[in-house]
Design an enzyme around this catalytic site. Structure first.
Site, PDB file in Angstrom:
ATOM      1  N   ARG A  79      29.764 133.097   1.476  1.00 42.44           N
ATOM      2  CA  ARG A  79      29.603 132.931   2.797  1.00 42.44           C
ATOM      3  C   ARG A  79      28.072 133.749   3.194  1.00 42.44           C
ATOM      4  O   ARG A  79      27.155 133.474   4.571  1.00 42.44           O
ATOM      5  CB  ARG A  79      31.111 133.444   3.279  1.00 42.44           C
ATOM      6  CG  ARG A  79      31.533 134.162   4.242  1.00 42.44           C
ATOM      7  CD  ARG A  79      32.410 134.701   4.715  1.00 42.44           C
ATOM      8  NE  ARG A  79      33.051 135.279   5.768  1.00 42.44           N
ATOM      9  CZ  ARG A  79      32.795 135.673   7.185  1.00 42.44           C
ATOM     10  NH1 ARG A  79      31.589 137.152   6.660  1.00 42.44           N
ATOM     11  NH2 ARG A  79      32.515 135.908   8.518  1.00 42.44           N
ATOM     12  N   ILE A 103      31.105 133.172  13.538  1.00 52.32           N
ATOM     13  CA  ILE A 103      31.703 133.226  12.124  1.00 52.32           C
ATOM     14  C   ILE A 103      33.368 133.766  12.158  1.00 52.32           C
ATOM     15  O   ILE A 103      32.968 135.139  12.706  1.00 52.32           O
ATOM     16  CB  ILE A 103      31.062 133.197  10.904  1.00 52.32           C
ATOM     17  CG1 ILE A 103      31.994 132.734   9.578  1.00 52.32           C
ATOM     18  CG2 ILE A 103      30.431 134.202  10.690  1.00 52.32           C
ATOM     19  CD1 ILE A 103      30.716 132.390   8.510  1.00 52.32           C
ATOM     20  N   SER A 104      34.660 133.693  12.196  1.00 52.91           N
ATOM     21  CA  SER A 104      35.699 133.830  11.604  1.00 52.91           C
ATOM     22  C   SER A 104      35.669 135.303  10.830  1.00 52.91           C
ATOM     23  O   SER A 104      34.995 135.123   9.689  1.00 52.91           O
ATOM     24  CB  SER A 104      37.167 133.066  11.890  1.00 52.91           C
ATOM     25  OG  SER A 104      36.695 132.000  13.067  1.00 52.91           O
ATOM     26  N   GLN A 105      36.586 135.816  10.972  1.00 54.67           N
ATOM     27  CA  GLN A 105      36.906 137.006   9.861  1.00 54.67           C
ATOM     28  C   GLN A 105      37.350 136.046   8.521  1.00 54.67           C
ATOM     29  O   GLN A 105      38.099 135.689   8.779  1.00 54.67           O
ATOM     30  CB  GLN A 105      38.132 137.887  10.818  1.00 54.67           C
ATOM     31  CG  GLN A 105      38.110 138.584  10.014  1.00 54.67           C
ATOM     32  CD  GLN A 105      38.940 140.367  10.705  1.00 54.67           C
ATOM     33  OE1 GLN A 105      39.683 139.973  12.072  1.00 54.67           O
ATOM     34  NE2 GLN A 105      39.668 140.950   9.735  1.00 54.67           N
TER      35      GLN A 105
END
Ligand code: SAH
Length: 206
Positions: free
Chosen positions: A28, A54-56
């Site tokens: 990530r 960027i999403s959790q």
């Protein structure tokens, strides 16, 4: 750090082993600017430029779990963003078609995604229209807050297909899963509150 993140996701209720394995396998930190390395494996959303995030990780994991993805399925993602969600789907063996409305972000992520071995095709367009030339899809996932269910996406779903979206106009949306049965009838389920950036209409050339 990645193992720790996976452990956190398990504690928060993610049970699908394939989803956890995918998150375990994808670096990530490559999706964030290198100066933010220490933030990459916290369970938090993060800015990625162009006013987007960027999403959790928990949200990515939960959406992926709810989408019930199987190998070789055709999956349409609306909201490419950093490309992380697309990679999770790719790592799980899906054929991914991902659409982004912001030109700069689309160009950056499209070129970034080339280093991965996944089957991901990136498109610059308004996701509200779906991708009629590649339809129908087994699964459709929207990763921006939709004010309403995009009618065109329902039409681009196969029988027994699933559309997953954060639905709602306000700050908080409901995670809604729509399943189409073999006769084309729709079943709707609600999986609670989430916060996403808004799904906007039309393309943006910057
Ligand atoms: N899935 C992404 C997170 C996306 S954030 C990731 O894994 O990083 C939401 C994204 O949806 C933003 O990049 C935003 O520009 C995009 N978006 C918003 N409205 C859209 C639309 N109508 N069509 C396509 N993308 C859209």
């Amino acid at each position: 750090m990645r193992k720790q993140l996976v452990a956190t996701l398990k504690v928060k209720g993610i049970t699908d082993k394939r989803v956890l394995a995918a998150i375990d396998n994808i670096p990530r930190h490559w999706f964030l600017d290198s100066s933010f390395l220490e933030y990459a494996y916290e369970d938090k959303p993060f800015p990625i430029g162009s006013g987007q995030t960027i999403s959790q990780p928990y949200t990515v994991a939960r959406q992926t779990e709810l989408l019930k993805v199987e190998k070789n399925m055709k999956v349409l993602e609306i909201g490419t963003g950093s490309g992380f969600q697309a990679c999770v789907l790719g790592e799980m063996g899906a054929k991914v078609f991902t659409v982004e409305r912001q030109k700069k972000l689309y160009l950056k992520t499209k070129s970034f995604l080339k280093q991965f071995p996944y089957r991901i095709k990136a498109f610059f367009d308004d996701g509200n229209k779906g991708l009629p030339s590649f339809a129908p899809f087994d699964r459709i996932i929207i990763t921006a807050a939709a004010p309403e269910i995009p009618e065109k996406l329902i039409h681009q779903l196969k029988p027994e297909g699933i559309l997953l979206l954060p639905l709602g106009l306000g700050d908080v949306q409901q995670m809604v899963r729509i399943t189409k049965d073999v006769n084309g009838n729709l079943k709707t389920e609600n999986f609670g509150n989430y916060r996403f950036v808004p799904m906007l209409k039309n393309k943006a050339d910057n």
